[in-house]
Design an enzyme around this catalytic site. Structure first.
Site, mmCIF file in Angstrom:
data_model
loop_
_atom_site.group_PDB
_atom_site.id
_atom_site.type_symbol
_atom_site.label_atom_id
_atom_site.label_comp_id
_atom_site.label_asym_id
_atom_site.label_seq_id
_atom_site.Cartn_x
_atom_site.Cartn_y
_atom_site.Cartn_z
ATOM 1 N N ARG A 1 7.566 0.306 13.483
ATOM 2 C CA ARG A 1 8.107 -0.205 12.214
ATOM 3 C C ARG A 1 9.272 -1.176 12.436
ATOM 4 O O ARG A 1 9.796 -1.752 11.483
ATOM 5 C CB ARG A 1 8.588 0.954 11.329
ATOM 6 C CG ARG A 1 7.491 1.857 10.850
ATOM 7 C CD ARG A 1 8.017 2.893 9.874
ATOM 8 N NE ARG A 1 7.175 4.062 9.867
ATOM 9 C CZ ARG A 1 6.072 4.213 9.124
ATOM 10 N NH1 ARG A 1 5.703 3.266 8.290
ATOM 11 N NH2 ARG A 1 5.344 5.304 9.198
ATOM 12 N N ASN A 39 7.849 -5.759 -1.209
ATOM 13 C CA ASN A 39 7.840 -4.695 -0.205
ATOM 14 C C ASN A 39 6.395 -4.625 0.301
ATOM 15 O O ASN A 39 5.545 -4.005 -0.343
ATOM 16 C CB ASN A 39 8.275 -3.355 -0.810
ATOM 17 C CG ASN A 39 8.308 -2.259 0.241
ATOM 18 O OD1 ASN A 39 7.794 -2.424 1.349
ATOM 19 N ND2 ASN A 39 8.896 -1.126 -0.098
ATOM 20 N N PRO A 86 0.792 -1.231 0.000
ATOM 21 C CA PRO A 86 0.000 0.000 0.000
ATOM 22 C C PRO A 86 0.824 1.282 0.000
ATOM 23 O O PRO A 86 1.868 1.362 0.651
ATOM 24 C CB PRO A 86 -0.829 -0.108 1.284
ATOM 25 C CG PRO A 86 -0.160 -1.140 2.116
ATOM 26 C CD PRO A 86 0.519 -2.079 1.156
ATOM 27 N N ASN A 87 0.300 2.241 -0.738
ATOM 28 C CA ASN A 87 0.842 3.612 -0.847
ATOM 29 C C ASN A 87 2.133 3.703 -1.653
ATOM 30 O O ASN A 87 2.603 4.815 -1.909
ATOM 31 C CB ASN A 87 1.041 4.240 0.554
ATOM 32 C CG ASN A 87 -0.258 4.317 1.324
ATOM 33 O OD1 ASN A 87 -1.236 4.851 0.812
ATOM 34 N ND2 ASN A 87 -0.302 3.753 2.516
ATOM 35 N N HIS A 94 4.280 -4.785 9.012
ATOM 36 C CA HIS A 94 4.237 -4.705 10.465
ATOM 37 C C HIS A 94 2.955 -5.284 11.063
ATOM 38 O O HIS A 94 2.823 -5.334 12.275
ATOM 39 C CB HIS A 94 4.391 -3.235 10.888
ATOM 40 C CG HIS A 94 5.424 -2.497 10.084
ATOM 41 N ND1 HIS A 94 6.759 -2.856 10.102
ATOM 42 C CD2 HIS A 94 5.339 -1.462 9.201
ATOM 43 C CE1 HIS A 94 7.437 -2.047 9.277
ATOM 44 N NE2 HIS A 94 6.589 -1.203 8.721
ATOM 45 N N ARG A 104 5.328 10.819 -2.425
ATOM 46 C CA ARG A 104 5.054 10.506 -1.021
ATOM 47 C C ARG A 104 6.321 10.663 -0.179
ATOM 48 O O ARG A 104 7.299 9.942 -0.408
ATOM 49 C CB ARG A 104 4.580 9.049 -0.964
ATOM 50 C CG ARG A 104 4.401 8.504 0.401
ATOM 51 C CD ARG A 104 4.235 6.976 0.362
ATOM 52 N NE ARG A 104 4.030 6.489 1.697
ATOM 53 C CZ ARG A 104 4.289 5.265 2.097
ATOM 54 N NH1 ARG A 104 4.739 4.370 1.234
ATOM 55 N NH2 ARG A 104 4.079 4.911 3.335
ATOM 56 N N TYR A 127 11.411 8.373 1.240
ATOM 57 C CA TYR A 127 11.325 7.311 0.230
ATOM 58 C C TYR A 127 12.001 7.656 -1.103
ATOM 59 O O TYR A 127 12.053 6.811 -1.991
ATOM 60 C CB TYR A 127 9.853 6.947 -0.010
ATOM 61 C CG TYR A 127 9.182 6.397 1.235
ATOM 62 C CD1 TYR A 127 9.643 5.230 1.847
ATOM 63 C CD2 TYR A 127 8.099 7.053 1.817
ATOM 64 C CE1 TYR A 127 9.050 4.733 2.991
ATOM 65 C CE2 TYR A 127 7.488 6.561 2.964
ATOM 66 C CZ TYR A 127 7.973 5.397 3.543
ATOM 67 O OH TYR A 127 7.382 4.902 4.679
ATOM 68 N N GLU A 131 12.648 -9.550 0.858
ATOM 69 C CA GLU A 131 11.856 -8.437 1.411
ATOM 70 C C GLU A 131 12.670 -7.157 1.216
ATOM 71 O O GLU A 131 13.845 -7.123 1.579
ATOM 72 C CB GLU A 131 11.627 -8.705 2.905
ATOM 73 C CG GLU A 131 10.963 -7.578 3.671
ATOM 74 C CD GLU A 131 11.027 -7.813 5.202
ATOM 75 O OE1 GLU A 131 11.714 -8.758 5.651
ATOM 76 O OE2 GLU A 131 10.409 -7.012 5.921
ATOM 77 N N SER A 137 13.239 2.564 2.989
ATOM 78 C CA SER A 137 13.806 3.232 4.169
ATOM 79 C C SER A 137 14.382 2.187 5.123
ATOM 80 O O SER A 137 14.058 0.998 5.037
ATOM 81 C CB SER A 137 12.714 4.042 4.883
ATOM 82 O OG SER A 137 11.721 3.175 5.405
ATOM 83 N N HIS A 152 12.744 -2.868 1.712
ATOM 84 C CA HIS A 152 12.200 -1.597 2.207
ATOM 85 C C HIS A 152 13.096 -0.474 1.720
ATOM 86 O O HIS A 152 14.328 -0.553 1.857
ATOM 87 C CB HIS A 152 12.130 -1.576 3.739
ATOM 88 C CG HIS A 152 11.237 -2.647 4.275
ATOM 89 N ND1 HIS A 152 9.876 -2.580 4.168
ATOM 90 C CD2 HIS A 152 11.529 -3.831 4.849
ATOM 91 C CE1 HIS A 152 9.354 -3.683 4.682
ATOM 92 N NE2 HIS A 152 10.335 -4.466 5.094
ATOM 93 N N ALA A 161 3.241 -0.995 4.710
ATOM 94 C CA ALA A 161 2.698 -0.991 6.076
ATOM 95 C C ALA A 161 2.276 -2.388 6.549
ATOM 96 O O ALA A 161 2.319 -2.680 7.754
ATOM 97 C CB ALA A 161 1.525 -0.033 6.157
ATOM 98 N N ARG A 179 13.462 4.034 12.352
ATOM 99 C CA ARG A 179 12.228 4.835 12.372
ATOM 100 C C ARG A 179 11.395 4.522 13.624
ATOM 101 O O ARG A 179 11.909 4.046 14.615
ATOM 102 C CB ARG A 179 11.481 4.613 11.058
ATOM 103 C CG ARG A 179 12.338 5.033 9.846
ATOM 104 C CD ARG A 179 11.606 4.851 8.544
ATOM 105 N NE ARG A 179 10.406 5.688 8.491
ATOM 106 C CZ ARG A 179 9.415 5.511 7.615
ATOM 107 N NH1 ARG A 179 9.498 4.525 6.722
ATOM 108 N NH2 ARG A 179 8.368 6.296 7.626
ATOM 109 N N ASP A 217 1.623 -15.796 6.166
ATOM 110 C CA ASP A 217 1.181 -17.171 5.921
ATOM 111 C C ASP A 217 1.229 -17.508 4.435
ATOM 112 O O ASP A 217 1.586 -18.628 4.050
ATOM 113 C CB ASP A 217 -0.241 -17.382 6.463
ATOM 114 C CG ASP A 217 -0.277 -17.467 7.982
ATOM 115 O OD1 ASP A 217 0.799 -17.550 8.611
ATOM 116 O OD2 ASP A 217 -1.394 -17.434 8.552
HETATM 117 C C1 DQA Z 1 8.319 0.798 3.723
HETATM 118 C C2 DQA Z 1 8.410 1.006 5.240
HETATM 119 C C3 DQA Z 1 7.050 0.799 5.899
HETATM 120 O O1 DQA Z 1 7.148 0.996 7.305
HETATM 121 C C4 DQA Z 1 6.061 1.797 5.350
HETATM 122 O O2 DQA Z 1 4.779 1.584 5.896
HETATM 123 C C5 DQA Z 1 6.019 1.824 3.859
HETATM 124 C C6 DQA Z 1 7.258 1.673 3.096
HETATM 125 C C7 DQA Z 1 9.651 1.111 3.024
HETATM 126 O O3 DQA Z 1 9.780 0.742 1.868
HETATM 127 O O4 DQA Z 1 10.536 1.749 3.609
HETATM 128 O O5 DQA Z 1 4.975 2.066 3.269
HETATM 129 O O6 DQA Z 1 8.031 -0.569 3.487
#
Ligand code: DQA
Length: 149
Positions: free
Chosen positions: A116, A79, A15-16, A85, A23, A28, A103, A107, A105, A82, A112, A92
């Site tokens: 997170r 990735n 998401p996002n 977490h 953003r 990011y 995986e 950031s 990320h 959110a 942080r 699963d």
């Molecule tokens: C993220 C880190 C997450 O905590 C956050 O909710 C994101 C992006 C990252 O790529 O740093 O949406 O996964």
């Protein structure tokens, strides 16, 4: 050079992440999701990997995509954003897959907010890359390529 025998790599963005570039750029970066995806497709082509990309803001859609990957894909880059977490469901679903999973990320989540710091997926994936911005995806793809050789 890509051929019909290519290995298939699925890249999942949670998401996002469709707002990357706009953003919180100080966290990011300014690279857009389209830039990341096209860079991965190009790099994959050079390494003989067929890269499919997928973004969703919906937990269930990500679970569906992971289930579809069973028996079809050779590696996953995810990735979960959110959902990293919070999502037992994505964790699963990852356990259904017996293949390299990285995986990513953008950031460094460990630097942080405390909420997170926990990832529900880190202990069921092959490896985690964090804090390296968009380059983390490229490194993940190179790592999967090496693991598949
Ligand atoms: C993220 C880190 C997450 O905590 C956050 O909710 C994101 C992006 C990252 O790529 O740093 O949406 O996964």
């Amino acid at each position: 050079m890509a051929t019909v025998d290519n290995k298939h790599i699925l890249v999942i963005h949670g998401p996002n992440l469709n707002f990357l570039g706009k953003r919180e750029p100080e966290t990011y970066g300014r690279t857009t999701l389209a830039d990341i995806d096209s860079g991965l497709e190009k790099l994959g082509f050079e390494m003989g990997l067929a890269v499919e990309t997928f973004q969703s803001n919906h937990e269930g859609a990500i679970v569906d995509k992971l289930q579809e990957a069973v028996g079809r894909m050779d590696g996953i880059i995810i990735n979960p954003a959110a959902y990293t977490h919070t999502s037992v469901a994505i964790r699963d679903a990852l356990l259904l897959l017996d293949l390299p999973v990285i995986e990513v990320h953008l950031s460094n989540v460990k630097k942080r907010e405390p909420f997170r710091h926990q990832s529900l997926v880190s202990d069921v994936v092959t490896g985690t890359i964090m804090g390296l911005g968009a380059m983390g995806y490229e490194l993940a793809l190179r790592s999967i390529s090496a693991q598949l050789k």
